[in-house]
Design a protein around this motif. Structure first.
Motif, PDB file in Angstrom:
ATOM      1  N   THR A 249     -28.897  47.214  -2.025  1.00 10.71           N
ATOM      2  CA  THR A 249     -27.754  46.701  -1.263  1.00 10.71           C
ATOM      3  C   THR A 249     -26.569  46.407  -2.172  1.00 10.71           C
ATOM      4  O   THR A 249     -25.447  46.263  -1.680  1.00 10.71           O
ATOM      5  CB  THR A 249     -28.139  45.416  -0.508  1.00 10.71           C
ATOM      6  N   ASN A 250     -26.805  46.312  -3.476  1.00  8.42           N
ATOM      7  CA  ASN A 250     -25.728  46.064  -4.430  1.00  8.42           C
ATOM      8  C   ASN A 250     -25.269  47.324  -5.155  1.00  8.42           C
ATOM      9  O   ASN A 250     -24.543  47.249  -6.145  1.00  8.42           O
ATOM     10  CB  ASN A 250     -26.155  45.022  -5.467  1.00  8.42           C
ATOM     11  N   ALA A 251     -25.705  48.479  -4.666  1.00  7.01           N
ATOM     12  CA  ALA A 251     -25.291  49.732  -5.297  1.00  7.01           C
ATOM     13  C   ALA A 251     -23.870  50.090  -4.880  1.00  7.01           C
ATOM     14  O   ALA A 251     -23.427  49.784  -3.774  1.00  7.01           O
ATOM     15  CB  ALA A 251     -26.244  50.853  -4.911  1.00  7.01           C
ATOM     16  N   ALA A 252     -23.154  50.721  -5.785  1.00  8.18           N
ATOM     17  CA  ALA A 252     -21.824  51.248  -5.509  1.00  8.18           C
ATOM     18  C   ALA A 252     -21.898  52.767  -5.510  1.00  8.18           C
ATOM     19  O   ALA A 252     -22.933  53.359  -5.829  1.00  8.18           O
ATOM     20  CB  ALA A 252     -20.834  50.763  -6.562  1.00  8.18           C
ATOM     21  N   TYR A 253     -20.802  53.390  -5.133  1.00 11.37           N
ATOM     22  CA  TYR A 253     -20.756  54.846  -5.120  1.00 11.37           C
ATOM     23  C   TYR A 253     -19.438  55.330  -5.707  1.00 11.37           C
ATOM     24  O   TYR A 253     -18.425  54.629  -5.692  1.00 11.37           O
ATOM     25  CB  TYR A 253     -20.926  55.406  -3.697  1.00 11.37           C
ATOM     26  N   ILE A 254     -19.486  56.549  -6.229  1.00  8.73           N
ATOM     27  CA  ILE A 254     -18.277  57.272  -6.621  1.00  8.73           C
ATOM     28  C   ILE A 254     -18.410  58.672  -6.045  1.00  8.73           C
ATOM     29  O   ILE A 254     -19.300  59.422  -6.430  1.00  8.73           O
ATOM     30  CB  ILE A 254     -18.107  57.355  -8.147  1.00  8.73           C
ATOM     31  N   THR A 389     -13.989  45.557 -10.537  1.00  2.83           N
ATOM     32  CA  THR A 389     -13.131  44.878  -9.560  1.00  2.83           C
ATOM     33  C   THR A 389     -13.788  44.838  -8.185  1.00  2.83           C
ATOM     34  O   THR A 389     -13.710  43.825  -7.477  1.00  2.83           O
ATOM     35  CB  THR A 389     -11.764  45.580  -9.479  1.00  2.83           C
ATOM     36  N   ALA A 390     -14.441  45.918  -7.788  1.00  2.00           N
ATOM     37  CA  ALA A 390     -15.136  45.941  -6.498  1.00  2.00           C
ATOM     38  C   ALA A 390     -16.183  44.842  -6.431  1.00  2.00           C
ATOM     39  O   ALA A 390     -16.337  44.164  -5.400  1.00  2.00           O
ATOM     40  CB  ALA A 390     -15.786  47.302  -6.270  1.00  2.00           C
ATOM     41  N   GLY A 391     -16.916  44.654  -7.528  1.00  2.00           N
ATOM     42  CA  GLY A 391     -17.915  43.587  -7.563  1.00  2.00           C
ATOM     43  C   GLY A 391     -17.283  42.219  -7.440  1.00  2.00           C
ATOM     44  O   GLY A 391     -17.771  41.358  -6.685  1.00  2.00           O
ATOM     45  N   GLU A 392     -16.189  42.003  -8.155  1.00  2.00           N
ATOM     46  CA  GLU A 392     -15.501  40.705  -8.100  1.00  2.00           C
ATOM     47  C   GLU A 392     -14.960  40.411  -6.703  1.00  2.00           C
ATOM     48  O   GLU A 392     -15.083  39.299  -6.191  1.00  2.00           O
ATOM     49  CB  GLU A 392     -14.355  40.676  -9.108  1.00  2.00           C
ATOM     50  N   LEU A 393     -14.359  41.390  -6.072  1.00  2.00           N
ATOM     51  CA  LEU A 393     -13.717  41.168  -4.774  1.00  2.00           C
ATOM     52  C   LEU A 393     -14.712  40.957  -3.648  1.00  2.00           C
ATOM     53  O   LEU A 393     -14.376  40.328  -2.631  1.00  2.00           O
ATOM     54  CB  LEU A 393     -12.801  42.357  -4.442  1.00  2.00           C
ATOM     55  N   THR A 394     -15.912  41.492  -3.796  1.00  2.00           N
ATOM     56  CA  THR A 394     -16.908  41.390  -2.720  1.00  2.00           C
ATOM     57  C   THR A 394     -18.026  40.404  -3.040  1.00  2.00           C
ATOM     58  O   THR A 394     -18.893  40.177  -2.188  1.00  2.00           O
ATOM     59  CB  THR A 394     -17.537  42.770  -2.439  1.00  2.00           C
ATOM     60  N   GLY A 395     -18.021  39.825  -4.246  1.00  2.19           N
ATOM     61  CA  GLY A 395     -19.077  38.903  -4.626  1.00  2.19           C
ATOM     62  C   GLY A 395     -20.408  39.581  -4.860  1.00  2.19           C
ATOM     63  O   GLY A 395     -21.467  38.943  -4.792  1.00  2.19           O
ATOM     64  N   ARG A 396     -20.383  40.850  -5.145  1.00  2.00           N
ATOM     65  CA  ARG A 396     -21.622  41.599  -5.397  1.00  2.00           C
ATOM     66  C   ARG A 396     -21.804  41.837  -6.896  1.00  2.00           C
ATOM     67  O   ARG A 396     -20.844  42.133  -7.599  1.00  2.00           O
ATOM     68  CB  ARG A 396     -21.601  42.958  -4.687  1.00  2.00           C
ATOM     69  N   GLU A 397     -23.035  41.745  -7.329  1.00  4.26           N
ATOM     70  CA  GLU A 397     -23.366  42.098  -8.708  1.00  4.26           C
ATOM     71  C   GLU A 397     -23.881  43.527  -8.696  1.00  4.26           C
ATOM     72  O   GLU A 397     -25.055  43.775  -8.412  1.00  4.26           O
ATOM     73  CB  GLU A 397     -24.416  41.152  -9.283  1.00  4.26           C
ATOM     74  N   ILE A 398     -22.999  44.457  -8.965  1.00  8.54           N
ATOM     75  CA  ILE A 398     -23.352  45.869  -8.842  1.00  8.54           C
ATOM     76  C   ILE A 398     -24.421  46.227  -9.869  1.00  8.54           C
ATOM     77  O   ILE A 398     -24.263  45.986 -11.067  1.00  8.54           O
ATOM     78  CB  ILE A 398     -22.096  46.745  -9.006  1.00  8.54           C
ATOM     79  N   ASP A 399     -25.533  46.780  -9.354  1.00 10.34           N
ATOM     80  CA  ASP A 399     -26.667  47.053 -10.239  1.00 10.34           C
ATOM     81  C   ASP A 399     -26.946  48.544 -10.433  1.00 10.34           C
ATOM     82  O   ASP A 399     -27.840  48.923 -11.190  1.00 10.34           O
ATOM     83  CB  ASP A 399     -27.932  46.349  -9.727  1.00 10.34           C
ATOM     84  N   ALA A 400     -26.206  49.383  -9.755  1.00  9.45           N
ATOM     85  CA  ALA A 400     -26.336  50.839  -9.927  1.00  9.45           C
ATOM     86  C   ALA A 400     -25.126  51.482  -9.288  1.00  9.45           C
ATOM     87  O   ALA A 400     -24.497  50.912  -8.384  1.00  9.45           O
ATOM     88  CB  ALA A 400     -27.614  51.366  -9.280  1.00  9.45           C
ATOM     89  N   VAL A 401     -24.792  52.670  -9.755  1.00  8.96           N
ATOM     90  CA  VAL A 401     -23.697  53.415  -9.137  1.00  8.96           C
ATOM     91  C   VAL A 401     -24.158  54.851  -8.911  1.00  8.96           C
ATOM     92  O   VAL A 401     -24.711  55.488  -9.799  1.00  8.96           O
ATOM     93  CB  VAL A 401     -22.404  53.360  -9.982  1.00  8.96           C
ATOM     94  N   HIS A 402     -23.970  55.316  -7.694  1.00  3.98           N
ATOM     95  CA  HIS A 402     -24.285  56.697  -7.332  1.00  3.98           C
ATOM     96  C   HIS A 402     -23.029  57.543  -7.489  1.00  3.98           C
ATOM     97  O   HIS A 402     -21.987  57.216  -6.903  1.00  3.98           O
ATOM     98  CB  HIS A 402     -24.757  56.779  -5.877  1.00  3.98           C
ATOM     99  N   ILE A 403     -23.119  58.607  -8.269  1.00  6.40           N
ATOM    100  CA  ILE A 403     -22.028  59.580  -8.339  1.00  6.40           C
ATOM    101  C   ILE A 403     -22.472  60.803  -7.558  1.00  6.40           C
ATOM    102  O   ILE A 403     -23.504  61.413  -7.865  1.00  6.40           O
ATOM    103  CB  ILE A 403     -21.685  59.959  -9.791  1.00  6.40           C
ATOM    104  N   VAL A 404     -21.713  61.145  -6.518  1.00  9.48           N
ATOM    105  CA  VAL A 404     -22.024  62.309  -5.700  1.00  9.48           C
ATOM    106  C   VAL A 404     -20.833  63.258  -5.733  1.00  9.48           C
ATOM    107  O   VAL A 404     -19.734  62.905  -6.151  1.00  9.48           O
ATOM    108  CB  VAL A 404     -22.356  61.907  -4.247  1.00  9.48           C
ATOM    109  N   GLY A 405     -21.053  64.474  -5.270  1.00 13.52           N
ATOM    110  CA  GLY A 405     -20.001  65.483  -5.319  1.00 13.52           C
ATOM    111  C   GLY A 405     -20.021  66.244  -6.627  1.00 13.52           C
ATOM    112  O   GLY A 405     -20.955  66.118  -7.439  1.00 13.52           O
ATOM    113  N   GLY A 406     -18.979  67.039  -6.850  1.00 12.10           N
ATOM    114  CA  GLY A 406     -18.936  67.909  -8.028  1.00 12.10           C
ATOM    115  C   GLY A 406     -19.041  67.163  -9.334  1.00 12.10           C
ATOM    116  O   GLY A 406     -19.606  67.675 -10.313  1.00 12.10           O
ATOM    117  N   GLY A 407     -18.514  65.939  -9.385  1.00 13.47           N
ATOM    118  CA  GLY A 407     -18.588  65.154 -10.617  1.00 13.47           C
ATOM    119  C   GLY A 407     -19.993  64.802 -11.038  1.00 13.47           C
ATOM    120  O   GLY A 407     -20.229  64.493 -12.218  1.00 13.47           O
ATOM    121  N   SER A 408     -20.947  64.859 -10.108  1.00 14.39           N
ATOM    122  CA  SER A 408     -22.329  64.526 -10.468  1.00 14.39           C
ATOM    123  C   SER A 408     -22.945  65.560 -11.399  1.00 14.39           C
ATOM    124  O   SER A 408     -23.963  65.290 -12.044  1.00 14.39           O
ATOM    125  CB  SER A 408     -23.187  64.385  -9.199  1.00 14.39           C
TER     126      SER A 408
END
Length: 478
Positions: A249-254, A389-408
């Protein structure tokens, strides 16, 4: 090939540099993709500025769909996604002109006109969108043909109209126009009035999964069957986020291609002063979710640089070899602001990056591999800043980030992002946008059961696609 547990659909996936038509086969929760057509896309200079060659784009789409029907005559539906903000104008049912490209300079005048009528702080409370000079409302303010048009349709909705005759605006993409109220999810009547935009020019809003219409007229003849069009997350990032198999639930995406859309998924928008000052946006997601994110200039910087070098050499450059060489560059890495506005327009990217570096007292790399490393690390640094910044603004401690699309597929970028953000990066699927497009259609047909949620669809992605994992290496990344 259609029954209670599966069938076949077609996905039209349009990006800023290319488009594809894909076949998606869904059977008992399993997913298979097949590309049937790929075609170029990009800005075309006209006397009055940069446009899209939409006529050619639509011709490629129709030809791709015809090929898809030849391979799979039982295709149950078509879904369409594309980049955001751009639109075509209709008068008496016909396209007035080729749509403008969002990088055209006319938008600067539109920004001044909009902010004179509605200060940005007020605007943010209405639409929740970060400031991007090319957002649709700024384009509208600079468009001298808008008042004479019967309708304005965003690119995927314009394609759907030409295929079916139905005029609708799918909500995830409509949310990027700046004219949808962030609280209600409907066209903002007060904002339209203050900006002198006639409500009649905007079509009815529709949700992902809704039936749009059936191929008719010339489109039906050219494609070969009266196939149904179903609304998907028609903003390509909305479709891509559907296919992010969230690790927690604390994952971010790019969602990384020409742009890097860096963010988290929320149930409710965040429109605080801090969010506005950080230039974070609240865009619509599938099932009413909020894509709380920041636009970072992505692989555009690298692709434009490579294009300039290829023009200089008169020969093609092997990007994978260049990136491999860049991984071996040692010593201090020069960095620049990937979001510097001087880097927004096409043309002579190496010289403009060099200018930005010199203005910031950074050494300009001498070799192409070092220059490439600087570009990739600068993008990763911008990603890391947006994640923090996303973590700070939402109060989430981001513990993983998913990179999808061509950049992956860019291993250097994935590792640099893990190092600079200090969180694990899970890379893939590369075809996230097309997958999300297919999954929303499949759910509309009931192929995942009557109560399928986004989490149901993401579980299917997790079963089918194993992400590459990049652990942060610690220390100073350079």
């Amino acid at each position: 090939m259609k029954n209670e547990t599966g069938g076949v659909v077609a996905a039209v996936d349009l990006g800023a540099t290319s488009g594809r038509v894909m076949i998606g086969r869904v059977r008992d929760g399993a997913l298979e993709l097949e590309q049937v057509a790929r075609f170029p896309n990009g800005p075309v200079p006209h006397n009055d500025g940069l446009h899209w060659d939409f006529t050619a784009l639509y011709r490629h789409i129709v030809a791709g769909l015809a090929e898809a029907l030849l391979r799979e005559p039982a295709i149950a539906s078509i879904g369409i996604d594309s980049w955001a903000v751009d639109y075509g104008l209709l008068r008496a049912g016909r396209l007035v002109a080729e749509p403008f490209h969002y990088r055209d300079e006319r938008t600067h005048a539109g920004v001044k006109a909009v902010h004179a009528a509605v200060p940005f702080a007020t605007l943010y409370q209405h639409n929740g969108l970060q400031f991007l000079s090319f957002n649709t409302l700024y384009q509208f303010a600079a468009d001298n043909q808008l008042q004479c048009a019967d309708r304005a349709l965003l690119i995927p909705d314009l394609v759907a109209y030409l295929l079916t005759g139905a005029e609708v605006a799918e909500r995830t993409n409509a949310s990027t126009t700046g004219l949808v109220n962030v609280a209600t999810g409907e066209w903002d009547a007060e904002l339209l009035a203050r900006l002198s935009v006639s409500p009649s020019v905007l079509p009815m809003l529709t949700d992902p999964g809704a039936r749009v219409g059936t191929l008719s007229g010339d489109a039906q003849k050219q494609v070969g069957a009266p196939v149904e069009v179903i609304a998907v997350g028609s903003h390509d990032t909305a479709s891509a986020v559907v296919a992010v198999p969230m690790a927690s639930t604390n994952a971010a995406y790019i969602s990384c291609g020409t742009w890097g859309l860096v963010g988290v998924e929320l149930d409710h928008p965040v429109t605080t002063d801090a969010a506005r000052e950080a230039n974070f946006t609240n865009e619509g997601g599938v099932d009413g979710r909020v894509r709380f994110l920041h636009n970072v200039t992505g692989l555009w910087l690298l692709s434009e640089t490579v294009r300039a070098w290829e023009e200089e050499d008169g020969a093609r450059i092997d990007l994978s070899e260049l990136l491999n060489a860049a991984t071996r560059v040692a010593g201090k890495i020069a960095l620049f602001d990937a979001n510097d506005p001087r880097l927004a327009a096409p043309g002579n990217m190496p010289a403009r990056i060099a200018e930005v570096l010199r203005d910031d007292d950074q050494a300009v790399p001498v070799t192409r591999e070092a220059f490439t490393r600087t570009i990739v690390e600068s993008i990763a640094q911008a990603f890391a800043g947006a994640l923090h910044t996303a973590g700070e603004l939402t109060g989430r401690e981001i513990d993983a980030v998913h990179i999808v699309g061509g950049g992956s597929l860019n291993r250097l970028l994935c590792q640099a992002t893990a190092d600079r953000a200090n969180v694990p990066v899970l890379a893939g699927p590369v075809e996230a946008t097309a997958i999300g497009n297919v999954l929303v259609q499949a759910r509309a047909h009931g192929w995942f059961g009557p109560d399928a949620t986004l989490e149901t669809l993401r579980a299917a992605v997790a079963r089918e696609f194993s992400p590459a994992r990049y652990e942060p290496r610690g220390g100073n990344p350079g």
